[in-house]
Design a protein around this motif. Structure first.
Motif, mmCIF file in Angstrom:
data_model
loop_
_atom_site.group_PDB
_atom_site.id
_atom_site.type_symbol
_atom_site.label_atom_id
_atom_site.label_comp_id
_atom_site.label_asym_id
_atom_site.label_seq_id
_atom_site.Cartn_x
_atom_site.Cartn_y
_atom_site.Cartn_z
ATOM 1 N N GLY A 1 0.950 -1.746 0.018
ATOM 2 C CA GLY A 1 -0.017 -0.154 0.248
ATOM 3 C C GLY A 1 0.633 1.083 -0.124
ATOM 4 N N GLY A 2 0.325 2.243 -0.397
ATOM 5 C CA GLY A 2 1.090 3.955 0.028
ATOM 6 C C GLY A 2 -0.228 4.938 -0.836
ATOM 7 N N VAL A 3 0.917 5.620 -1.010
ATOM 8 C CA VAL A 3 0.071 7.101 -1.380
ATOM 9 C C VAL A 3 0.251 7.224 -3.339
ATOM 10 C CG1 VAL A 3 -0.254 9.262 -0.849
ATOM 11 C CG2 VAL A 3 -0.296 8.244 0.754
ATOM 12 N N VAL A 4 -0.801 7.417 -4.048
ATOM 13 C CA VAL A 4 -0.535 7.424 -5.542
ATOM 14 C C VAL A 4 -1.581 8.531 -5.722
ATOM 15 C CG1 VAL A 4 -2.602 5.767 -5.762
ATOM 16 C CG2 VAL A 4 -0.542 5.761 -7.051
ATOM 17 N N GLN A 5 -0.974 8.598 -7.060
ATOM 18 C CA GLN A 5 -2.376 9.949 -7.670
ATOM 19 C C GLN A 5 -3.285 9.613 -8.432
ATOM 20 O OE1 GLN A 5 0.052 12.740 -9.748
ATOM 21 N NE2 GLN A 5 0.871 13.940 -8.160
ATOM 22 N N PRO A 6 -4.359 10.033 -8.332
ATOM 23 C CA PRO A 6 -5.298 9.351 -9.652
ATOM 24 C C PRO A 6 -4.814 8.875 -10.913
ATOM 25 C CG PRO A 6 -6.245 11.355 -8.209
ATOM 26 C CD PRO A 6 -4.565 10.809 -7.902
ATOM 27 N N GLY A 7 -4.947 7.610 -11.369
ATOM 28 C CA GLY A 7 -4.301 7.197 -12.551
ATOM 29 C C GLY A 7 -3.093 6.389 -12.721
ATOM 30 N N GLY A 8 -2.553 6.677 -11.515
ATOM 31 C CA GLY A 8 -1.665 5.205 -10.945
ATOM 32 C C GLY A 8 -2.149 3.985 -10.668
ATOM 33 N N SER A 9 -0.515 3.611 -9.846
ATOM 34 C CA SER A 9 -0.387 1.825 -10.239
ATOM 35 C C SER A 9 -0.646 1.624 -8.516
ATOM 36 C CB SER A 9 -0.103 0.963 -11.326
ATOM 37 O OG SER A 9 -1.308 2.098 -12.169
ATOM 38 N N THR B 1 -15.335 -13.707 7.695
ATOM 39 C CA THR B 1 -15.451 -13.309 8.732
ATOM 40 C C THR B 1 -15.699 -14.525 10.392
ATOM 41 O OG1 THR B 1 -16.806 -11.086 7.988
ATOM 42 C CG2 THR B 1 -17.040 -11.702 10.333
ATOM 43 N N ASP B 2 -16.641 -15.273 9.851
ATOM 44 C CA ASP B 2 -16.914 -16.396 10.871
ATOM 45 C C ASP B 2 -15.619 -17.519 10.711
ATOM 46 O OD1 ASP B 2 -20.586 -17.059 10.276
ATOM 47 O OD2 ASP B 2 -19.109 -15.535 11.768
ATOM 48 N N PHE B 3 -15.517 -18.039 9.336
ATOM 49 C CA PHE B 3 -14.739 -19.361 9.412
ATOM 50 C C PHE B 3 -12.745 -19.363 8.510
ATOM 51 C CE2 PHE B 3 -17.644 -21.782 10.722
ATOM 52 C CZ PHE B 3 -19.079 -21.285 10.039
ATOM 53 N N GLY B 4 -13.142 -17.855 8.356
ATOM 54 C CA GLY B 4 -11.569 -17.721 7.468
ATOM 55 C C GLY B 4 -10.472 -17.025 8.930
ATOM 56 N N THR B 5 -9.137 -16.792 8.176
ATOM 57 C CA THR B 5 -8.754 -15.928 8.180
ATOM 58 C C THR B 5 -7.939 -14.172 7.473
ATOM 59 O OG1 THR B 5 -7.593 -17.610 8.846
ATOM 60 C CG2 THR B 5 -5.761 -16.440 9.109
ATOM 61 N N TRP B 6 -8.364 -13.179 8.656
ATOM 62 C CA TRP B 6 -8.023 -12.102 7.931
ATOM 63 C C TRP B 6 -6.495 -11.208 8.196
ATOM 64 C CZ3 TRP B 6 -11.965 -9.328 5.709
ATOM 65 C CH2 TRP B 6 -13.149 -9.503 5.287
ATOM 66 N N GLY B 7 -5.961 -10.675 6.716
ATOM 67 C CA GLY B 7 -4.627 -9.866 7.935
ATOM 68 C C GLY B 7 -4.690 -8.440 8.274
ATOM 69 N N GLN B 8 -4.352 -7.994 8.267
ATOM 70 C CA GLN B 8 -3.979 -6.794 9.146
ATOM 71 C C GLN B 8 -3.819 -5.454 8.252
ATOM 72 O OE1 GLN B 8 -1.039 -8.032 8.198
ATOM 73 N NE2 GLN B 8 -0.645 -5.718 7.457
ATOM 74 N N GLY B 9 -3.879 -5.486 7.307
ATOM 75 C CA GLY B 9 -4.888 -4.408 6.165
ATOM 76 C C GLY B 9 -2.940 -3.929 5.603
ATOM 77 N N THR B 10 -3.827 -3.373 4.728
ATOM 78 C CA THR B 10 -2.576 -2.541 4.188
ATOM 79 C C THR B 10 -3.171 -0.912 3.348
ATOM 80 O OG1 THR B 10 -0.635 -2.065 3.374
ATOM 81 C CG2 THR B 10 -2.367 -3.105 2.198
ATOM 82 N N GLN B 11 -2.757 0.170 3.840
ATOM 83 C CA GLN B 11 -3.707 1.321 3.571
ATOM 84 C C GLN B 11 -3.304 1.895 2.526
ATOM 85 O OE1 GLN B 11 -6.185 3.606 5.371
ATOM 86 N NE2 GLN B 11 -6.050 4.917 2.834
ATOM 87 N N VAL B 12 -4.689 2.305 1.356
ATOM 88 C CA VAL B 12 -4.569 2.106 -0.158
ATOM 89 C C VAL B 12 -4.878 4.012 -0.074
ATOM 90 C CG1 VAL B 12 -4.970 2.801 -2.688
ATOM 91 C CG2 VAL B 12 -4.013 0.589 -0.474
ATOM 92 N N THR B 13 -3.656 5.099 0.067
ATOM 93 C CA THR B 13 -4.345 6.543 -0.729
ATOM 94 C C THR B 13 -4.029 7.075 -2.189
ATOM 95 O OG1 THR B 13 -4.411 6.830 1.723
ATOM 96 C CG2 THR B 13 -4.440 8.973 0.573
ATOM 97 N N VAL B 14 -5.600 7.353 -2.464
ATOM 98 C CA VAL B 14 -5.181 7.811 -3.704
ATOM 99 C C VAL B 14 -5.499 9.245 -3.921
ATOM 100 C CG1 VAL B 14 -6.415 7.050 -6.482
ATOM 101 C CG2 VAL B 14 -6.108 5.397 -4.547
ATOM 102 N N SER B 15 -4.977 9.858 -4.114
ATOM 103 C CA SER B 15 -4.719 11.757 -3.886
ATOM 104 C C SER B 15 -3.878 12.383 -5.265
ATOM 105 C CB SER B 15 -4.861 12.006 -2.526
ATOM 106 O OG SER B 15 -4.919 13.481 -2.362
ATOM 107 N N ALA B 16 -4.342 13.494 -5.201
ATOM 108 C CA ALA B 16 -3.338 14.591 -6.013
ATOM 109 C C ALA B 16 -2.710 15.364 -5.322
ATOM 110 C CB ALA B 16 -4.548 15.254 -6.978
#
Length: 129
Positions: free
Chosen positions: A9-17, A114-129
């Protein structure tokens, strides 16, 4: 016990990847369907995509279809989410979750995992100019 860690994850401009990775430990990720789920501030969780155990089937939400793609490398115990043409509305925390199966009904996958699976802690994605 299976554990998942997201990265990329990270900060990226609109149109980015960005490419997110979900790496598993404590078990074989190849035994599970894996979904990507995101949550924006103040909003409900939203299913983004799901990939079957063998990668034969992948399903993407209508909001990301044609822009996002999901793949996996079971030898590396890793699932990827390639995100192209990013939009500000793609901003959120992205989670990977491993469960018994994938389905076109991504909300059903979220409920099951949610009931039977495993989840990661998450990663933040921010799309902003």
């Amino acid at each position: 016990q299976l554990q998942l860690v997201e990265s990329g994850g990270g900060v990226v401009q609109p149109g980015g990847s960005l490419r997110l990775s979900c790496v598993a430990s404590g078990g074989s990720l190849g035994n599970y369907g894996v979904a990507w789920v995101r949550q924006a501030p103040g909003k409900e969780r939203e299913g983004v995509s799901c990939i079957s155990r063998s990668a034969i089937d992948t399903n993407e939400a209508a909001t990301v279809k044609g822009r996002f793609s999901t793949s996996r490398d079971n030898a590396k115990n890793t699932v990827y989410l390639q995100m192209n043409s990013l939009k500000p509305e793609d901003t959120g925390v992205y989670y990977c979750t491993a469960g018994p199966a994938c389905s076109r009904d991504l909300m059903a996958v979220i409920r099951t995992n949610t009931d039977f699976g495993t989840w990661g802690q998450g990663t933040q994605v921010t799309v902003s100019a």
